[in-house]
Enzyme design. Structure first.
Site, mmCIF file in Angstrom:
data_model
loop_
_atom_site.group_PDB
_atom_site.id
_atom_site.type_symbol
_atom_site.label_atom_id
_atom_site.label_comp_id
_atom_site.label_asym_id
_atom_site.label_seq_id
_atom_site.Cartn_x
_atom_site.Cartn_y
_atom_site.Cartn_z
ATOM 1 N N ASP A 1 0.827 -1.203 0.000
ATOM 2 C CA ASP A 1 0.000 0.000 0.000
ATOM 3 C C ASP A 1 0.865 1.258 0.000
ATOM 4 O O ASP A 1 2.096 1.192 0.136
ATOM 5 C CB ASP A 1 -0.923 0.016 1.222
ATOM 6 C CG ASP A 1 -1.886 -1.155 1.214
ATOM 7 O OD1 ASP A 1 -2.508 -1.395 0.164
ATOM 8 O OD2 ASP A 1 -2.009 -1.832 2.248
ATOM 9 N N TYR B 1 6.783 -10.091 6.726
ATOM 10 C CA TYR B 1 6.668 -8.654 6.978
ATOM 11 C C TYR B 1 7.345 -8.301 8.299
ATOM 12 O O TYR B 1 7.394 -9.121 9.226
ATOM 13 C CB TYR B 1 5.198 -8.226 7.060
ATOM 14 C CG TYR B 1 4.491 -8.142 5.727
ATOM 15 C CD1 TYR B 1 4.441 -6.947 5.016
ATOM 16 C CD2 TYR B 1 3.854 -9.248 5.182
ATOM 17 C CE1 TYR B 1 3.772 -6.853 3.799
ATOM 18 C CE2 TYR B 1 3.192 -9.174 3.959
ATOM 19 C CZ TYR B 1 3.159 -7.975 3.275
ATOM 20 O OH TYR B 1 2.506 -7.900 2.075
#
Length: 587
Positions: A162, A265
């Protein structure tokens, strides 16, 4: 008709030399007067008009003799690039691993017709591939300026980060131009060896002419003799997007998204998370009964909460629903979820602690021990999973921060994963984007999630054979494409150093302001935390005042997923994005 050279006469006072008077009036010396004998009538008339105008303005400027100008050789025309003939080149399907800092970009993915305030990573990749002429899209000649169409390039991407999110191990698959000889066209290959960088700007254009020709009898090596893809792209990409490695032999029908079995992540944060309040006024009681200073995070409680994410769970309460995808299955498997302290002797920029970077011969680098170089301490939330829903990681972190600040107990994670207790998501804010990094993408050689999840891709990293320019000789040129002159480490150091100086200056300013004045921090008198508006940390640069904190159990709930999906279908109709599996969400 013959004209005599025009001479200008002026009257002067007695005792004043004619030369001085001419100089004062700005008139040229006789030897500077052009030869008017070769001038045409129109040129002479124009010159007289100009001289009259200049006399009125009390100045005369030198003029270029048109007869001399006409004798000058014409300027050479700029050499135009030859038309690029894609048919002369072979192509091959490769995988590329790269990194980017996401704060200057509007996310990874580009959507045609959707104008964004910032460029996307895909836009920068497209411009780099087209500028270096490494790809041959089907509609290449018909594309309008700013239009992107990967058709004909076998393009695939692993993760769609994003806006503001970074990646240090992003992977794409793509079909690119190759130096592999065309069948039965060895003579063409020899010609290409001399100008294989056709169409590439800057230093890349000189690459082919400097490279030694290989003997005809020597077989072509698909790694050593290939184009230096990493260097070609890094030359034209922005400084905060860097190619790190390429894989010459990805699996057959490789798709960067669907072949990836694990995405890793990391979310960075500090403790204290924001400037703490000194003295007794800064102490609070957490949801578990502990006493904690406002601004600090209860790391042990966060570790307890993070561990509860592991396993196969329904994560509909930890994501944002995208009705366009019509997702009905929210089960995802988390392999690992933990809170780790960053060893500041090893990161960031800890590579210089290696003995090879010692300050002098026989010296040892003094990097300090665990935790003694960073106040506040640095932590990461590490989460590894097979796939992630839209904004899932930022929702996972947001609830961990509520636990760490003492607003919620660790058991809230188990409750939110229980669909009977929470069939719909409570309304809470997700964590901010900047500290999140797509750390790595893993491609094992099997599909069994219970087996080893080690990456099976044969990556060629920058600086290795096939990962550096073949005309680069470290012992002669001072660089091997990784370290030294022109190496990737130089460019990344430049990006890091700018930000590091900002950190040092801001940290020094805080220390100076905290020490100014006659009061010590122990003398500060504020109202107790219970009497002040609490501040909530969401991963950003400053905490948000929240008034009276409302526990998650009492927050307003979102609509059921089924209702959201049905409303979208009624308004928009069914929609299936290209290359989107129904059960896959948006990372």
């Amino acid at each position: 008709m013959t004209f005599k050279p025009l001479t200008l006469y002026t009257t002067t006072r007695r005792g004043t030399s004619r030369r001085a008077r001419r100089k004062k009036m700005g008139l040229p010396e006789p030897e500077q007067t052009p030869d008017y004998t070769n001038w045409s009538a129109s040129q002479l008339l124009k010159r007289i008009t100009d001289l009259e105008t200049q006399l009125r303005n009390n100045r005369i400027v030198p003029v270029t003799d048109p007869s001399v100008t006409a004798a000058l050789p014409p300027k050479k025309k700029q050499k135009k690039d030859r038309p690029f003939d894609a048919s002369r080149y072979n192509t091959r399907h490769i995988a590329l691993k790269f990194a980017y800092l996401g704060q200057r970009y509007n996310g990874f993915e580009h959507h045609t017709g959707n104008k964004t305030p910032l460029p996307t990573i895909e836009e920068e990749l497209w411009k780099a591939f087209m500028k270096t002429r490494l790809i041959f899209p089907t509609r290449g000649a018909d594309l309008k300026e700013g239009e992107i169409d990967w058709e004909g390039t076998d393009y695939s991407k692993c993760g769609r980060t994003d806006r503001g999110v970074s990646a240090f191990g992003q992977v794409i698959g793509i079909r690119v131009r190759s130096l592999q000889p065309m069948p039965k066209e060895q003579s063409v290959q020899e010609e290409e060896q001399g100008d294989k960088m056709q169409g590439i700007e800057g230093n890349a254009k000189e690459q082919g002419s400097k490279e030694d020709k290989k003997p005809e009898s020597k077989p072509w090596d698909h790694i050593r003799d290939e184009l230096p893809y990493i260097q070609l792209l890094n030359r034209v990409l922005p400084e905060d997007i860097r190619m790190l490695a390429w894989c010459p032999t990805p699996p057959t029908d490789f798709n960067a998204r669907f072949n990836c079995r694990e995405r890793r992540y990391r979310y960075f944060f500090t403790s204290p998370a924001f400037a703490p309040v000194p003295g007794d006024a800064g102490l609070l009681t957490t949801a578990t009964g502990k006493t904690l200073r406002e601004g600090y995070l209860d790391i042990e409680a966060m570790r307890d909460a993070a561990k509860r994410y592991e396993g196969l769970h329904d994560f509909r309460n930890f994501c944002k629903v995208d009705p366009a995808k019509q997702i009905s299955n929210f089960e995802r498997r988390i392999f690992k979820a933990s809170i780790e302290e960053v060893d500041v002797s090893q990161a960031p920029a800890g590579f210089i602690s290696h003995p090879a970077f010692a300050q002098s011969v026989g010296a040892k680098n003094q990097m300090g021990g665990q935790g003694d170089m960073s106040i506040p301490k640095i932590y990461t939330f590490d989460v590894n999973g097979s796939a992630f829903l839209w904004h899932q990681v930022r929702h996972l972190v947001a609830v961990l921060f509520l636990v760490g600040q003492g607003f919620e107990p660790p058991s809230i994670i188990s409750d939110l994963l229980d669909m009977e207790k929470y069939p719909t998501r409570p309304k809470y804010e997700m964590a901010t984007d900047a500290p999140l990094v797509l750390w790595d993408c893993i491609f094992p050689d099997h599909e069994d999630i219970d087996q080893s999840r080690e990456d099976a891709m044969e990556w060629v990293y920058v600086g290795e054979t096939g990962g550096r320019e073949t005309n680069k000789r470290p012992e002669m040129d001072g660089g091997d494409s990784k370290f030294g002159k022109g190496g990737i480490m130089d460019s990344i150091w430049d990006v890091w150093h700018k930000r590091k100086i900002d950190e040092i200056l801001a940290g020094s300013l805080m220390d100076i302001v905290a020490a100014q004045g006659k009061r010590s921090p122990a003398d500060v008198k504020l109202a107790p935390v219970a009497e002040r508006s609490p501040r909530l940390f969401d991963g950003g640069d400053w905490p948000r005042p929240v008034g009276t904190y409302v526990p998650i159990a009492r927050k307003q709930r979102m609509e059921p997923v089924e209702v959201v999906n049905a409303r979208y279908l009624e308004r928009k109709g069914p929609y299936q994005p290209k290359f989107m599996r129904k059960e896959d969400g948006d990372e």
